[in-house]
Motif scaffolding. Structure first.
Motif, mmCIF file in Angstrom:
data_model
loop_
_atom_site.group_PDB
_atom_site.id
_atom_site.type_symbol
_atom_site.label_atom_id
_atom_site.label_comp_id
_atom_site.label_asym_id
_atom_site.label_seq_id
_atom_site.Cartn_x
_atom_site.Cartn_y
_atom_site.Cartn_z
ATOM 1 N N GLY A 175 0.770 -1.236 0.000
ATOM 2 C CA GLY A 175 0.000 0.000 0.000
ATOM 3 C C GLY A 175 0.798 1.281 0.000
ATOM 4 O O GLY A 175 0.260 2.357 0.283
ATOM 5 N N TYR A 176 2.083 1.200 -0.380
ATOM 6 C CA TYR A 176 2.915 2.398 -0.353
ATOM 7 C C TYR A 176 2.755 3.280 -1.594
ATOM 8 O O TYR A 176 2.957 4.493 -1.524
ATOM 9 C CB TYR A 176 4.390 2.014 -0.199
ATOM 10 C CG TYR A 176 4.776 1.671 1.214
ATOM 11 C CD1 TYR A 176 5.219 2.654 2.090
ATOM 12 C CD2 TYR A 176 4.694 0.368 1.678
ATOM 13 C CE1 TYR A 176 5.580 2.345 3.394
ATOM 14 C CE2 TYR A 176 5.054 0.043 2.984
ATOM 15 C CZ TYR A 176 5.488 1.032 3.834
ATOM 16 O OH TYR A 176 5.829 0.724 5.128
ATOM 17 N N TRP A 199 7.118 11.160 2.981
ATOM 18 C CA TRP A 199 7.513 10.700 1.647
ATOM 19 C C TRP A 199 7.990 9.253 1.649
ATOM 20 O O TRP A 199 8.790 8.842 0.808
ATOM 21 C CB TRP A 199 8.590 11.616 1.068
ATOM 22 C CG TRP A 199 8.111 13.009 0.765
ATOM 23 C CD1 TRP A 199 7.092 13.674 1.373
ATOM 24 C CD2 TRP A 199 8.629 13.899 -0.228
ATOM 25 N NE1 TRP A 199 6.943 14.926 0.839
ATOM 26 C CE2 TRP A 199 7.877 15.093 -0.141
ATOM 27 C CE3 TRP A 199 9.653 13.811 -1.141
ATOM 28 C CZ2 TRP A 199 8.120 16.188 -0.962
ATOM 29 C CZ3 TRP A 199 9.897 14.900 -1.963
ATOM 30 C CH2 TRP A 199 9.143 16.077 -1.882
ATOM 31 N N ARG A 200 7.474 8.443 2.566
ATOM 32 C CA ARG A 200 7.888 7.051 2.624
ATOM 33 C C ARG A 200 7.351 6.250 1.449
ATOM 34 O O ARG A 200 7.992 5.290 0.996
ATOM 35 C CB ARG A 200 7.421 6.446 3.957
ATOM 36 C CG ARG A 200 8.154 7.007 5.165
ATOM 37 C CD ARG A 200 7.360 6.824 6.435
ATOM 38 N NE ARG A 200 6.171 7.680 6.446
ATOM 39 C CZ ARG A 200 5.345 7.802 7.485
ATOM 40 N NH1 ARG A 200 5.586 7.101 8.588
ATOM 41 N NH2 ARG A 200 4.292 8.595 7.423
ATOM 42 N N GLY A 201 6.174 6.632 0.938
ATOM 43 C CA GLY A 201 5.611 5.925 -0.199
ATOM 44 C C GLY A 201 6.464 6.066 -1.442
ATOM 45 O O GLY A 201 6.773 5.076 -2.122
ATOM 46 N N TYR A 250 8.729 3.426 -3.675
ATOM 47 C CA TYR A 250 8.674 3.313 -5.139
ATOM 48 C C TYR A 250 10.085 3.334 -5.725
ATOM 49 O O TYR A 250 10.445 2.486 -6.564
ATOM 50 C CB TYR A 250 7.841 4.449 -5.737
ATOM 51 C CG TYR A 250 7.895 4.464 -7.251
ATOM 52 C CD1 TYR A 250 6.956 3.760 -7.990
ATOM 53 C CD2 TYR A 250 8.892 5.153 -7.937
ATOM 54 C CE1 TYR A 250 7.018 3.726 -9.376
ATOM 55 C CE2 TYR A 250 8.970 5.132 -9.318
ATOM 56 C CZ TYR A 250 8.021 4.411 -10.036
ATOM 57 O OH TYR A 250 8.102 4.377 -11.407
ATOM 58 N N ASN A 251 10.891 4.300 -5.327
ATOM 59 C CA ASN A 251 12.241 4.418 -5.880
ATOM 60 C C ASN A 251 13.123 3.243 -5.497
ATOM 61 O O ASN A 251 14.069 2.910 -6.214
ATOM 62 C CB ASN A 251 12.872 5.733 -5.427
ATOM 63 C CG ASN A 251 12.334 6.926 -6.198
ATOM 64 O OD1 ASN A 251 12.027 6.818 -7.380
ATOM 65 N ND2 ASN A 251 12.179 8.051 -5.521
ATOM 66 N N GLU A 252 12.816 2.615 -4.376
ATOM 67 C CA GLU A 252 13.560 1.434 -3.953
ATOM 68 C C GLU A 252 13.225 0.224 -4.812
ATOM 69 O O GLU A 252 14.104 -0.593 -5.130
ATOM 70 C CB GLU A 252 13.222 1.149 -2.484
ATOM 71 C CG GLU A 252 13.810 -0.109 -1.907
ATOM 72 C CD GLU A 252 13.270 -0.389 -0.514
ATOM 73 O OE1 GLU A 252 12.961 -1.551 -0.218
ATOM 74 O OE2 GLU A 252 13.159 0.579 0.274
ATOM 75 N N LYS A 253 11.961 0.097 -5.235
ATOM 76 C CA LYS A 253 11.499 -1.113 -5.903
ATOM 77 C C LYS A 253 11.440 -1.006 -7.429
ATOM 78 O O LYS A 253 11.514 -2.023 -8.128
ATOM 79 C CB LYS A 253 10.098 -1.478 -5.401
ATOM 80 C CG LYS A 253 10.033 -1.954 -3.966
ATOM 81 C CD LYS A 253 8.608 -2.389 -3.621
ATOM 82 C CE LYS A 253 8.504 -3.004 -2.256
ATOM 83 N NZ LYS A 253 7.113 -3.478 -1.962
ATOM 84 N N ALA A 268 8.996 16.028 -7.558
ATOM 85 C CA ALA A 268 9.969 16.182 -8.644
ATOM 86 C C ALA A 268 11.393 15.950 -8.145
ATOM 87 O O ALA A 268 12.236 15.408 -8.860
ATOM 88 C CB ALA A 268 9.846 17.570 -9.269
ATOM 89 N N ARG A 269 11.663 16.352 -6.911
ATOM 90 C CA ARG A 269 13.040 16.225 -6.410
ATOM 91 C C ARG A 269 13.428 14.783 -6.124
ATOM 92 O O ARG A 269 14.592 14.503 -5.829
ATOM 93 C CB ARG A 269 13.242 17.115 -5.183
ATOM 94 C CG ARG A 269 12.527 16.672 -3.938
ATOM 95 C CD ARG A 269 12.928 17.526 -2.744
ATOM 96 N NE ARG A 269 12.354 18.859 -2.785
ATOM 97 C CZ ARG A 269 12.843 19.907 -2.136
ATOM 98 N NH1 ARG A 269 13.927 19.778 -1.404
ATOM 99 N NH2 ARG A 269 12.261 21.094 -2.201
ATOM 100 N N THR A 270 12.483 13.860 -6.175
ATOM 101 C CA THR A 270 12.800 12.451 -5.931
ATOM 102 C C THR A 270 13.123 11.703 -7.213
ATOM 103 O O THR A 270 13.481 10.521 -7.153
ATOM 104 C CB THR A 270 11.626 11.741 -5.237
ATOM 105 O OG1 THR A 270 10.524 11.607 -6.155
ATOM 106 C CG2 THR A 270 11.173 12.500 -4.004
ATOM 107 N N MET A 271 12.979 12.348 -8.374
ATOM 108 C CA MET A 271 13.168 11.697 -9.664
ATOM 109 C C MET A 271 14.231 12.435 -10.473
ATOM 110 O O MET A 271 14.416 13.644 -10.325
ATOM 111 C CB MET A 271 11.853 11.684 -10.463
ATOM 112 C CG MET A 271 10.670 11.089 -9.731
ATOM 113 S SD MET A 271 10.679 9.295 -9.811
ATOM 114 C CE MET A 271 9.330 8.894 -8.677
#
Length: 446
Positions: free
Chosen positions: A64-65, A154-156, A160-163, A395-398
């Protein structure tokens, strides 16, 4: 220029946004498959259902993230990153329309999330659908990414970026037009000090909102009221206590708001002897630029530091404040924290880290920014330059990703405020801009 978005997609977008707004998706206790609460999970499932109805391939993280939806094909992936969580609505009786119903009133889409970020996410979603409905072919994979706790930690999106594989370029429709190519660093922290047996407070609010109201129901109310009057601070007397009045704005715009919590604390400092009150009343005061505390912290690229104190609790064992800082892009983060620790020490306060988001910078001479800016200018005639913001978007996470819209210049900023709403004409204009920008970046010519 051909009209891509028609009334069909416009009205479908409004209906979809109403469905999402109907979920009170602010952070709540964890549940099975819902790490941030059942309502956020329901909103996530709802947006996935909407995407399935549009014929898109979807995936929902089993824990559910996050979730995503895809259309198009190609070696590159264009990401559109939004979030399904919102901040709480406060007192629903203060709203002109129910905050978690989703409704059109006075030609505007009302409800919590209409501007931030359910409305803009849906606007981009149906702009892409309009391109398909007009027969355009995507030469890139279009991936809608839906986060779940953007308003908190911003854990969700971290999960996402981890998986998942990274996107190649993209946008976050979670700010203002024309475009934000740099975002200040965001530090959220606590300042902790001695407690008190004489005074108890429990003034809690979101990190990223300036408190527009602060209620005091403790001892010595007459003296506190006299102090408020002496300072010229607006307040009301109620049956249970004093209600200090301010102006709530997003923390990134803290200097434009009126912080009711700080005003109450300044008045309390005239009545009670407590280090945390001395810190606010004699040092910080109402200076949301942090200059009284840290001096002039600014740079030419992104302007001044902003500081928001949003919560204050006092118990017999401790006092605790929430502090939100938007840090200029060239300022050294670690040096600033050391300076802050030294500045609060005389008031018996210690610093506790909560969360940090590093700044964003995407060059303005790259294809992404140049194409988005030319689209915006062609569609509006507005020559405003790309911006730097104190806000924080996904945006700063990508990589190679910027905040692009969805609020047009002149749109009243109702994010995180009572009566959040998005005028429909502005919503439909944003949809048209998104459709044209994605056509230029991701479509073959007909």
């Amino acid at each position: 220029m051909d009209k891509i978005v028609t009334e069909v997609e416009e009205q479908a977008a409004v209906k979809a946004a109403e469905r999402l707004i109907s979920h009170a998706s602010f952070t709540q206790p964890v549940a099975a498959g819902a790490p941030f609460g059942k309502e956020i999970r329901l909103a996530l499932d709802e947006v996935v259902t909407i995407c399935q109805e549009l014929g898109y391939q979807t995936y929902t993280d089993p824990d559910g993230y996050y979730a995503y939806a895809e259309t198009g094909t190609g070696d590159e992936t264009f990401g559109i990153i939004g979030h399904m969580d919102v901040v709480p609505a406060g007192d629903p009786t203060e709203w002109a329309a129910a905050p978690f119903t989703g409704s059109v009133k006075d030609n505007a889409l009302f409800g919590r999330g209409s501007q931030d970020d359910k409305g803009p996410t849906v606007a981009a979603l149906f702009a892409v659908k309009a391109l398909e409905n007009r027969g355009y072919h995507f030469n890139k994979k279009i991936r809608f990414i839906f986060g779940t706790d953007e308003e908190t930690l911003w854990r969700g999106i971290a999960k996402y970026n981890e998986k998942e594989d990274p996107i190649d370029l993209g946008i976050a429709p979670d700010a203002e037009f024309p475009l934000i190519y740099a975002e200040k660093g965001l530090q959220q922290s606590y300042l902790v000090g001695p407690g008190s047996d004489e005074l108890a407070l429990n003034l809690t609010n979101a990190f990223n909102a300036v408190p527009g109201k602060a209620t005091y129901d403790g001892p010595k109310q007459d003296a506190v009221a006299a102090a408020l009057e002496q300072h010229g601070f607006a307040f009301d007397k109620s049956a249970t206590g004093l209600v200090v009045k301010g102006k709530s704005v997003h923390a990134m715009m803290a200097p434009t708001g009126v912080n009711a919590l700080l005003r109450l604390a300044i008045a309390l400092d005239d009545v009670f002897a407590l280090p945390v009150l001395d810190f606010i009343g004699k040092c910080f005061k109402e200076d949301a630029t942090g200059t009284n505390l840290l001096g002039d912290v600014s740079d030419e690229q992104s302007g001044h530091l902003t500081v928001n104190i949003s919560s204050l609790t006092i118990t017999p064992t401790e006092s605790r404040m929430q502090i939100d800082m938007r840090i200029p892009v060239t300022v050294d983060h670690d040096d600033l924290i050391k300076q802050l620790e030294a500045a609060v020490k005389p008031y018996q306060l210690t610093y506790e880290h909560f969360d940090y988001l590093a700044p964003l910078y995407v060059p303005t001479d790259g294809q992404l920014v140049k194409t988005l800016m030319s689209t915006y200018r062609d569609m509006t005639g507005d020559d405003t330059q790309p911006q730097i913001s104190g806000g924080a978007t996904y945006a700063r996470t990508m990589r190679n990703c910027v905040a692009f819209g969805a609020m047009l210049p002149g749109t009243p900023d109702r994010m995180h405020q009572v009566d959040e709403n998005w005028p429909l004409d502005r919503m439909f204009k944003a949809m048209a801009i998104y459709a044209e920008a994605i056509r230029r970046l991701c479509c073959d010519e007909k």
